[in-house]
Design a protein around this motif. Sequence first.
Motif, PDB file in Angstrom:
ATOM      1  N   UNK A 207      17.519 -17.573   7.935  1.00 38.72           N
ATOM      2  CA  UNK A 207      17.953 -18.800   7.252  1.00 38.72           C
ATOM      3  C   UNK A 207      19.289 -18.618   6.559  1.00 38.72           C
ATOM      4  N   UNK A 208      19.521 -17.408   6.022  1.00 42.21           N
ATOM      5  CA  UNK A 208      20.790 -17.146   5.331  1.00 42.21           C
ATOM      6  C   UNK A 208      21.962 -17.239   6.304  1.00 42.21           C
ATOM      7  N   UNK A 209      21.811 -16.679   7.486  1.00 49.88           N
ATOM      8  CA  UNK A 209      22.896 -16.713   8.483  1.00 49.88           C
ATOM      9  C   UNK A 209      23.107 -18.140   8.993  1.00 49.88           C
ATOM     10  N   UNK A 210      22.003 -18.848   9.277  1.00 48.90           N
ATOM     11  CA  UNK A 210      22.120 -20.207   9.818  1.00 48.90           C
ATOM     12  C   UNK A 210      22.785 -21.151   8.824  1.00 48.90           C
ATOM     13  N   UNK A 211      22.286 -21.183   7.586  1.00 55.11           N
ATOM     14  CA  UNK A 211      22.871 -22.075   6.581  1.00 55.11           C
ATOM     15  C   UNK A 211      24.245 -21.565   6.139  1.00 55.11           C
ATOM     16  N   UNK A 212      24.417 -20.244   6.075  1.00 62.06           N
ATOM     17  CA  UNK A 212      25.721 -19.687   5.720  1.00 62.06           C
ATOM     18  C   UNK A 212      26.784 -20.097   6.715  1.00 62.06           C
ATOM     19  N   UNK A 213      26.396 -20.192   7.998  1.00 56.00           N
ATOM     20  CA  UNK A 213      27.337 -20.616   9.035  1.00 56.00           C
ATOM     21  C   UNK A 213      27.770 -22.061   8.813  1.00 56.00           C
ATOM     22  N   UNK A 214      26.852 -22.897   8.338  1.00 53.88           N
ATOM     23  CA  UNK A 214      27.208 -24.291   8.045  1.00 53.88           C
ATOM     24  C   UNK A 214      28.231 -24.336   6.909  1.00 53.88           C
ATOM     25  N   UNK A 215      27.975 -23.574   5.853  1.00 52.67           N
ATOM     26  CA  UNK A 215      28.921 -23.527   4.750  1.00 52.67           C
ATOM     27  C   UNK A 215      30.267 -22.962   5.176  1.00 52.67           C
ATOM     28  N   UNK A 216      30.231 -21.921   6.019  1.00 49.79           N
ATOM     29  CA  UNK A 216      31.479 -21.323   6.507  1.00 49.79           C
ATOM     30  C   UNK A 216      32.253 -22.318   7.360  1.00 49.79           C
ATOM     31  N   UNK A 217      31.546 -23.120   8.139  1.00 48.09           N
ATOM     32  CA  UNK A 217      32.210 -24.133   8.975  1.00 48.09           C
ATOM     33  C   UNK A 217      32.952 -25.137   8.095  1.00 48.09           C
ATOM     34  N   UNK A 218      32.317 -25.549   7.003  1.00 45.42           N
ATOM     35  CA  UNK A 218      32.975 -26.481   6.079  1.00 45.42           C
ATOM     36  C   UNK A 218      34.217 -25.830   5.472  1.00 45.42           C
ATOM     37  N   UNK A 219      34.069 -24.589   5.014  1.00 47.53           N
ATOM     38  CA  UNK A 219      35.196 -23.887   4.418  1.00 47.53           C
ATOM     39  C   UNK A 219      36.330 -23.655   5.395  1.00 47.53           C
ATOM     40  N   UNK A 220      35.996 -23.315   6.628  1.00 44.24           N
ATOM     41  CA  UNK A 220      37.028 -23.078   7.651  1.00 44.24           C
ATOM     42  C   UNK A 220      37.784 -24.357   7.979  1.00 44.24           C
TER      43      UNK A 220
ATOM     44  N   UNK B 285      36.640 -19.287   1.944  1.00 47.03           N
ATOM     45  CA  UNK B 285      35.566 -19.767   2.820  1.00 47.03           C
ATOM     46  C   UNK B 285      34.212 -19.270   2.321  1.00 47.03           C
ATOM     47  N   UNK B 286      34.185 -18.050   1.786  1.00 43.76           N
ATOM     48  CA  UNK B 286      32.931 -17.487   1.269  1.00 43.76           C
ATOM     49  C   UNK B 286      32.372 -18.298   0.099  1.00 43.76           C
ATOM     50  N   UNK B 287      33.248 -18.989  -0.627  1.00 47.63           N
ATOM     51  CA  UNK B 287      32.794 -19.847  -1.726  1.00 47.63           C
ATOM     52  C   UNK B 287      31.832 -20.913  -1.202  1.00 47.63           C
ATOM     53  N   UNK B 288      32.037 -21.311   0.037  1.00 49.01           N
ATOM     54  CA  UNK B 288      31.129 -22.260   0.677  1.00 49.01           C
ATOM     55  C   UNK B 288      29.959 -21.539   1.357  1.00 49.01           C
ATOM     56  N   UNK B 289      30.251 -20.443   2.038  1.00 52.79           N
ATOM     57  CA  UNK B 289      29.240 -19.773   2.853  1.00 52.79           C
ATOM     58  C   UNK B 289      28.131 -19.130   2.019  1.00 52.79           C
ATOM     59  N   UNK B 290      28.493 -18.464   0.914  1.00 52.82           N
ATOM     60  CA  UNK B 290      27.499 -17.725   0.127  1.00 52.82           C
ATOM     61  C   UNK B 290      26.426 -18.638  -0.476  1.00 52.82           C
ATOM     62  N   UNK B 291      26.791 -19.713  -1.178  1.00 58.93           N
ATOM     63  CA  UNK B 291      25.728 -20.591  -1.716  1.00 58.93           C
ATOM     64  C   UNK B 291      24.843 -21.183  -0.628  1.00 58.93           C
ATOM     65  N   UNK B 292      25.452 -21.612   0.466  1.00 59.93           N
ATOM     66  CA  UNK B 292      24.663 -22.143   1.577  1.00 59.93           C
ATOM     67  C   UNK B 292      23.728 -21.065   2.118  1.00 59.93           C
ATOM     68  N   UNK B 293      24.229 -19.841   2.215  1.00 58.25           N
ATOM     69  CA  UNK B 293      23.415 -18.745   2.732  1.00 58.25           C
ATOM     70  C   UNK B 293      22.237 -18.423   1.833  1.00 58.25           C
ATOM     71  N   UNK B 294      22.455 -18.432   0.523  1.00 56.75           N
ATOM     72  CA  UNK B 294      21.360 -18.166  -0.414  1.00 56.75           C
ATOM     73  C   UNK B 294      20.289 -19.246  -0.326  1.00 56.75           C
ATOM     74  N   UNK B 295      20.726 -20.492  -0.245  1.00 56.86           N
ATOM     75  CA  UNK B 295      19.761 -21.591  -0.128  1.00 56.86           C
ATOM     76  C   UNK B 295      18.991 -21.487   1.185  1.00 56.86           C
ATOM     77  N   UNK B 296      19.713 -21.237   2.276  1.00 56.08           N
ATOM     78  CA  UNK B 296      19.056 -21.127   3.567  1.00 56.08           C
ATOM     79  C   UNK B 296      18.091 -19.953   3.638  1.00 56.08           C
ATOM     80  N   UNK B 297      18.522 -18.820   3.070  1.00 55.60           N
ATOM     81  CA  UNK B 297      17.645 -17.651   3.072  1.00 55.60           C
ATOM     82  C   UNK B 297      16.370 -17.887   2.292  1.00 55.60           C
ATOM     83  N   UNK B 298      16.515 -18.569   1.152  1.00 56.32           N
ATOM     84  CA  UNK B 298      15.332 -18.856   0.346  1.00 56.32           C
ATOM     85  C   UNK B 298      14.424 -19.858   1.037  1.00 56.32           C
TER      86      UNK B 298
END
Length: 369
Positions: free
Chosen positions: A103-116, A57-70
């Motif tokens: 932004x990292x938490x918000x977008x990371x949550x979207x990526x985590x939702x996809x992975x889950x 799941x982190x494979x999805x969450x981490x990239x989304x989180x980095x993009x959102x944080x930036x």
Amino acid sequence: MEIAYIPSPSRGVYELFGVIPLRGYAFCIIIGVFVAVWLGNKRWIARGGRPGTVADVAVWAVPFGLVGGRLYHVITDYQLYFSEGQDWVDAFKIWEGGLGIWGAIAFGAVGAWIGCRSRGVPLPAWADALAPGIALAQAIGRWGNWFNQELYGRETDLPWALHITSTTDGRVPGYYHPTFLYESLWCIGVAVLVIWADRRFKLGHGRAFALYVAAYCAGRFWIEAMRVDEAHHFLGMRLNEWTSIVVFLLAVLYIVLSARRRPGREEVVEPGASDGDTDDDGAAVKLDKKSEDEDSETKDSEDKKSDAEKSEAKTSEAKTSEAAKSEDEKETAEADSESGSGSAESEAADSSSSVEAKDEEAESAAKKA
């Protein structure tokens, strides 16, 4: 007089073999991610999940989180990249620093939702398992700001003051509050709090994650108020202070409503997690399962043995009872037989006496005649 202080590194980039650049900021972020996944995996397995699910799941969450944080950083500090004299291309240079946790938490949550969804696991349970790991990742990541000599507080003469030596981007050398260190220590405390509360109160359905968010916001509020770097202000407070207040209230509200609607903790976090796991991390789970099965078989064997012993004891008691009953009946029969014999002898004696009496009367009558 020279005061005690925390020195800043002379540079934030180191060359490996003189060719490969190692950036302190990126290095801290990477270590933080690995720690978060490692701890999250241990907590996930303890909750009954499969080894490796957290990493998948982190494979999805981490990239989304980095993009959102930036994105959050660039949007809220747009003047650093799009104002006159600035190069907008710098907005993509994430290795130079600049990630907004919101932004990292918000977008990371979207990526985590996809992975889950791809793994068929509930997002709230996954977030609960990862919550303290995220706090530790932030604690480690904040040291990236130390390498870049950024995000410090007001000037101070405290013995743990941070010595800023860089003049890049308008920095003024001096001694300042090490807000990066304050936040790092605060995040470690948040991780400990979440782990303790989760064990003590069996938090579930996303409440452990919400506790992490609320606790982090409480610390971020007062730490943000100490910072002197450029930021947007509203009603006398920095933007991130207002964000901390709003997110804190939302996290607390979620904890209260979730506890009322869905009390307790999820019994199953990953359907079928006990079937076919061959990972090394899952060895302990399988051994525990095997041990439980062996204990169950031993218990069943002991129960069967105990039942057999009880059955034999009952059979023995029944035989003893029947033998005793038979003996009693025999004794009763013998007593009745003896009683009947005595009665017959008595009747015969009485009959003999009666005949003799009659004979005597007959002889007496003959004499008289």
